[in-house]
Design a protein around this motif. Structure first.
Motif, PDB file in Angstrom:
ATOM      1  N   THR A 194     101.885 -56.418  31.758  1.00  0.00           N
ATOM      2  CA  THR A 194     100.985 -57.075  30.823  1.00  0.00           C
ATOM      3  C   THR A 194      99.623 -57.318  31.474  1.00  0.00           C
ATOM      4  O   THR A 194      99.455 -57.175  32.688  1.00  0.00           O
ATOM      5  N   THR A 195      98.659 -57.660  30.649  1.00  0.00           N
ATOM      6  CA  THR A 195      97.331 -58.050  31.123  1.00  0.00           C
ATOM      7  C   THR A 195      97.183 -59.562  30.996  1.00  0.00           C
ATOM      8  O   THR A 195      98.064 -60.245  30.458  1.00  0.00           O
ATOM      9  N   ASN A 196      96.044 -60.074  31.471  1.00  0.00           N
ATOM     10  CA  ASN A 196      95.671 -61.475  31.226  1.00  0.00           C
ATOM     11  C   ASN A 196      96.669 -62.494  31.760  1.00  0.00           C
ATOM     12  O   ASN A 196      97.048 -63.418  31.050  1.00  0.00           O
ATOM     13  N   LEU A 197      97.127 -62.348  32.993  1.00  0.00           N
ATOM     14  CA  LEU A 197      98.047 -63.346  33.537  1.00  0.00           C
ATOM     15  C   LEU A 197      97.428 -64.739  33.519  1.00  0.00           C
ATOM     16  O   LEU A 197      98.124 -65.728  33.275  1.00  0.00           O
ATOM     17  N   SER A 198      96.125 -64.820  33.774  1.00  0.00           N
ATOM     18  CA  SER A 198      95.463 -66.124  33.812  1.00  0.00           C
ATOM     19  C   SER A 198      95.369 -66.774  32.437  1.00  0.00           C
ATOM     20  O   SER A 198      95.112 -67.975  32.339  1.00  0.00           O
ATOM     21  N   SER A 199      95.557 -65.987  31.369  1.00  0.00           N
ATOM     22  CA  SER A 199      95.423 -66.545  30.021  1.00  0.00           C
ATOM     23  C   SER A 199      96.772 -66.772  29.333  1.00  0.00           C
ATOM     24  O   SER A 199      96.812 -67.134  28.159  1.00  0.00           O
ATOM     25  N   ILE A 200      97.875 -66.565  30.047  1.00  0.00           N
ATOM     26  CA  ILE A 200      99.190 -66.858  29.476  1.00  0.00           C
ATOM     27  C   ILE A 200      99.376 -68.369  29.449  1.00  0.00           C
ATOM     28  O   ILE A 200      99.209 -69.053  30.459  1.00  0.00           O
ATOM     29  N   ASN A 201      99.723 -68.906  28.281  1.00  0.00           N
ATOM     30  CA  ASN A 201      99.788 -70.354  28.083  1.00  0.00           C
ATOM     31  C   ASN A 201     101.181 -70.940  28.251  1.00  0.00           C
ATOM     32  O   ASN A 201     101.350 -72.154  28.188  1.00  0.00           O
ATOM     33  N   SER A 202     102.184 -70.111  28.419  1.00  0.00           N
ATOM     34  CA  SER A 202     103.551 -70.616  28.501  1.00  0.00           C
ATOM     35  C   SER A 202     104.258 -70.006  29.697  1.00  0.00           C
ATOM     36  O   SER A 202     103.855 -68.955  30.209  1.00  0.00           O
ATOM     37  N   GLU A 203     105.307 -70.653  30.139  1.00  0.00           N
ATOM     38  CA  GLU A 203     106.100 -70.105  31.222  1.00  0.00           C
ATOM     39  C   GLU A 203     106.787 -68.842  30.735  1.00  0.00           C
ATOM     40  O   GLU A 203     107.285 -68.786  29.611  1.00  0.00           O
ATOM     41  N   VAL A 204     106.794 -67.820  31.579  1.00  0.00           N
ATOM     42  CA  VAL A 204     107.363 -66.537  31.173  1.00  0.00           C
ATOM     43  C   VAL A 204     108.842 -66.522  31.564  1.00  0.00           C
ATOM     44  O   VAL A 204     109.187 -66.446  32.747  1.00  0.00           O
ATOM     45  N   LYS A 205     109.694 -66.584  30.539  1.00  0.00           N
ATOM     46  CA  LYS A 205     111.143 -66.579  30.755  1.00  0.00           C
ATOM     47  C   LYS A 205     111.785 -65.613  29.777  1.00  0.00           C
ATOM     48  O   LYS A 205     111.224 -65.304  28.717  1.00  0.00           O
ATOM     49  N   ILE A 206     112.981 -65.153  30.125  1.00  0.00           N
ATOM     50  CA  ILE A 206     113.764 -64.321  29.219  1.00  0.00           C
ATOM     51  C   ILE A 206     115.209 -64.793  29.256  1.00  0.00           C
ATOM     52  O   ILE A 206     115.735 -65.151  30.312  1.00  0.00           O
ATOM     53  N   HIS A 207     115.806 -64.845  28.090  1.00  0.00           N
ATOM     54  CA  HIS A 207     117.230 -65.188  27.994  1.00  0.00           C
ATOM     55  C   HIS A 207     118.004 -63.883  27.833  1.00  0.00           C
ATOM     56  O   HIS A 207     117.860 -63.170  26.839  1.00  0.00           O
ATOM     57  N   VAL A 208     118.833 -63.542  28.851  1.00  0.00           N
ATOM     58  CA  VAL A 208     119.585 -62.298  28.830  1.00  0.00           C
ATOM     59  C   VAL A 208     120.870 -62.489  29.621  1.00  0.00           C
ATOM     60  O   VAL A 208     120.904 -63.199  30.635  1.00  0.00           O
ATOM     61  N   ASN A 209     121.916 -61.865  29.152  1.00  0.00           N
ATOM     62  CA  ASN A 209     123.198 -61.911  29.861  1.00  0.00           C
ATOM     63  C   ASN A 209     123.669 -63.348  30.082  1.00  0.00           C
ATOM     64  O   ASN A 209     124.263 -63.685  31.115  1.00  0.00           O
ATOM     65  N   GLY A 210     123.351 -64.211  29.097  1.00  0.00           N
ATOM     66  CA  GLY A 210     123.771 -65.601  29.174  1.00  0.00           C
ATOM     67  C   GLY A 210     122.971 -66.442  30.133  1.00  0.00           C
ATOM     68  O   GLY A 210     123.353 -67.576  30.443  1.00  0.00           O
ATOM     69  N   GLN A 211     121.861 -65.928  30.630  1.00  0.00           N
ATOM     70  CA  GLN A 211     121.062 -66.660  31.611  1.00  0.00           C
ATOM     71  C   GLN A 211     119.610 -66.743  31.170  1.00  0.00           C
ATOM     72  O   GLN A 211     119.109 -65.870  30.469  1.00  0.00           O
ATOM     73  N   ASN A 212     118.936 -67.820  31.621  1.00  0.00           N
ATOM     74  CA  ASN A 212     117.492 -67.940  31.452  1.00  0.00           C
ATOM     75  C   ASN A 212     116.838 -67.537  32.764  1.00  0.00           C
ATOM     76  O   ASN A 212     117.012 -68.215  33.790  1.00  0.00           O
ATOM     77  N   LEU A 213     116.087 -66.451  32.752  1.00  0.00           N
ATOM     78  CA  LEU A 213     115.483 -65.908  33.963  1.00  0.00           C
ATOM     79  C   LEU A 213     113.975 -66.099  33.924  1.00  0.00           C
ATOM     80  O   LEU A 213     113.318 -65.825  32.910  1.00  0.00           O
ATOM     81  N   THR A 214     113.426 -66.556  35.051  1.00  0.00           N
ATOM     82  CA  THR A 214     111.980 -66.766  35.171  1.00  0.00           C
ATOM     83  C   THR A 214     111.326 -65.566  35.834  1.00  0.00           C
ATOM     84  O   THR A 214     111.871 -64.994  36.772  1.00  0.00           O
ATOM     85  N   PHE A 215     110.144 -65.187  35.323  1.00  0.00           N
ATOM     86  CA  PHE A 215     109.404 -64.043  35.885  1.00  0.00           C
ATOM     87  C   PHE A 215     108.419 -64.503  36.959  1.00  0.00           C
ATOM     88  O   PHE A 215     107.873 -65.619  36.906  1.00  0.00           O
ATOM     89  N   GLU A 216     108.175 -63.613  37.896  1.00  0.00           N
ATOM     90  CA  GLU A 216     107.162 -63.815  38.917  1.00  0.00           C
ATOM     91  C   GLU A 216     106.306 -62.546  39.001  1.00  0.00           C
ATOM     92  O   GLU A 216     106.829 -61.440  38.851  1.00  0.00           O
ATOM     93  N   PRO A 217     104.990 -62.703  39.229  1.00  0.00           N
ATOM     94  CA  PRO A 217     104.132 -61.509  39.356  1.00  0.00           C
ATOM     95  C   PRO A 217     104.401 -60.764  40.647  1.00  0.00           C
ATOM     96  O   PRO A 217     104.739 -61.353  41.673  1.00  0.00           O
ATOM     97  N   VAL A 218     104.226 -59.439  40.585  1.00  0.00           N
ATOM     98  CA  VAL A 218     104.388 -58.572  41.750  1.00  0.00           C
ATOM     99  C   VAL A 218     103.013 -58.081  42.176  1.00  0.00           C
ATOM    100  O   VAL A 218     102.234 -57.594  41.350  1.00  0.00           O
ATOM    101  N   THR A 219     102.705 -58.217  43.452  1.00  0.00           N
ATOM    102  CA  THR A 219     101.406 -57.780  43.963  1.00  0.00           C
ATOM    103  C   THR A 219     101.297 -56.261  43.867  1.00  0.00           C
ATOM    104  O   THR A 219     102.177 -55.530  44.325  1.00  0.00           O
ATOM    105  N   SER A 220     100.216 -55.791  43.246  1.00  0.00           N
ATOM    106  CA  SER A 220     100.009 -54.354  43.088  1.00  0.00           C
ATOM    107  C   SER A 220      99.368 -53.775  44.344  1.00  0.00           C
ATOM    108  O   SER A 220      98.525 -54.410  44.987  1.00  0.00           O
ATOM    109  N   ASP A 221      99.773 -52.551  44.709  1.00  0.00           N
ATOM    110  CA  ASP A 221      99.151 -51.868  45.839  1.00  0.00           C
ATOM    111  C   ASP A 221      97.897 -51.111  45.407  1.00  0.00           C
ATOM    112  O   ASP A 221      97.271 -50.411  46.194  1.00  0.00           O
ATOM    113  N   LYS A 222      97.528 -51.252  44.112  1.00  0.00           N
ATOM    114  CA  LYS A 222      96.314 -50.632  43.578  1.00  0.00           C
ATOM    115  C   LYS A 222      95.364 -51.733  43.124  1.00  0.00           C
ATOM    116  O   LYS A 222      95.560 -52.311  42.057  1.00  0.00           O
TER     117      LYS A 222
END
Length: 429
Positions: A149-177
């Protein structure tokens, strides 16, 4: 010698010489008209730079690609850890766009929005059969969900996904580009042994501007978008199946199947760049103030030519001599209209600016004509003709789909009127 001088003097007083001089003056006036057009382009570019700088702090174009399953495995052939990516079987996207407010900086303003996006769908069981990977080489317990996605600084909510019966939190990955404008988010690791048929759901909230676009990664992608902007433009690689636009906003729906797009449901090694296959909604202003000014200036040659033609016909009919200097003053006033228009537009609306600039120029030329033509009938005729020309030009500028048709009909009517009023003029003099 005297005979030649007399012939030259007679020629200079003829209609042919006068129309040649007026025509040459019209061409000369194209030079300041080009400078005015360059000024409009420069101001438009300045507006774009300021708007881009302002909206970047709020949030730019919103782009989403995912969610995608990431499963690591050990490849015996390369003796290294590799990655497999699996797209969802079903992806449903619901987006609600609300125009937030106008961001102002100096005389420039930018439209921005907030977007609430909900993803839900279903993953199927990842299939490694095509690679002949031994089951023990697959790191099922290290599975992650990936979102680009774009605009990480403009995301207003915590990024989570509910899958496989779990709530998982996302973390950004540093790009080598460093030049990569699309960020990658990865969820916490989780086991997917019992993932087959498992549903997922997540919600994102953005600040954004300009556009929203999504990559249809589902084997079946169903998307719905609603917003309170009444001039959306549906672009990208897929157009909505249904859409509705009115003064209160818009709604659109997409239904995209996997054989509608040129990429597979699973990828090994690296997640490909699929941004060019996105569907997109641009939240645009159809004709902004600088575009209207630019369109008006493109008709400058027509306005100058028609105005000079009116003066020339009146001169030929009334036998009143109009000096080339007086034509020059009238031409400069007509060019000045466009500088007045752009300067007033930047502090008001285009319609108000057009009315003020048009009224000022018509009043100036009509008043000037009173001293040239020595009567009231012809100056009033000139004022009326100029008013009609500017009104006709305004109508063409406001039209989009019918501008060429209306313009052609108008020019036909003008030509017919000129042919009618000039039919009795003796051009042999």
């Amino acid at each position: 010698m005297e005979h030649q001088d007399q012939e030259m003097q007679t020629f200079m007083q003829s209609n042919t010489a006068k129309i040649m001089m007026v025509g040459f003056l019209t061409l000369i006036l194209l030079i300041p008209l080009v400078f005015v057009q360059n000024l409009i382009t420069e101001r438009s570019q300045r507006q774009k730079e300021v708007v881009d700088e302002t909206t970047a702090k709020w949030g730019g174009e919103v782009f989403c690609y995912g969610p995608v399953l990431k499963v690591p495995y050990y490849d015996n052939a390369t003796k290294s850890l590799e990655t497999a990516y699996f797209f969802p079987d079903q992806l449903n996207t619901t987006t609600d766009v609300k125009m937030a407010r106008e961001l102002k900086r100096s005389i420039y303003k930018a439209n921005v929005f907030t977007a609430g996006i909900t993803f839900d769908g279903q993953f199927s069981n990842p299939n490694f059969n095509g690679l002949s990977i031994p089951a023990e080489n697959i790191r099922w317990n290290e599975t992650q969900v990936v979102l680009r996605t774009t605009n990480l600084s403009s995301i207003n909510s915590e990024v989570k996904i509910h899958v496989n019966g779990q709530n998982l939190t996302f973390e950004p990955v540093t790009s080598d580009k460093p030049s990569d404008t699309i960020a990658t988010l990865e969820s916490a690791r989780f086991p997917i042994t019992a993932l087959s048929g498992q549903r997922f759901k997540m919600h994102l909230s953005y600040n954004g501007s300009h556009a929203i676009r999504f990559v249809p990664v589902g084997k079946t992608t169903k998307a719905t978008m609603t917003g309170d902007w009444n001039s959306p433009s549906f672009t990208g690689n897929f157009l909505p199946g249904t859409q509705q636009i009115d003064k209160n906003g818009f709604s659109a729906q997409w239904n995209i199947l996997h054989f509608n797009r040129p990429f597979n449901q699973q990828h090994f090694g690296a997640l490909p760049d699929l941004s060019k296959y996105a569907y997109q909604v641009d939240l645009i202003t159809p004709v902004d103030e600088y575009q209207q000014n630019e369109r008006a200036s493109k008709y400058g040659f027509l306005v100058i030519g028609l105005t000079f033609l009116v003066f020339f016909l009146i001169q030929s009919i009334s036998k009143i001599n109009i000096h080339i200097f007086q034509y020059t003053m009238i031409g400069i006033a007509l060019v000045l209209f466009y500088t007045l228009l752009i300067s007033i537009t930047e502090h008001s609306s285009f319609t108000v600016a057009y009315a003020i600039a048009g009224t000022a120029i018509v009043a100036m030329i009509t008043t000037y004509s009173l001293s040239i033509l020595k009567n009231r009938k012809f100056p009033m005729l000139i004022g009326g003709a100029l008013s009609l020309i500017y009104a006709f030009l305004f109508v063409i500028i406001q039209l989009e789909d019918y501008a060429l048709l209306v313009g052609s009909i108008g020019l036909f009517a003008i030509l017919a009127a000129v042919m009618y009023f000039s039919r009795k003029i003796d051009w042999s003099r």
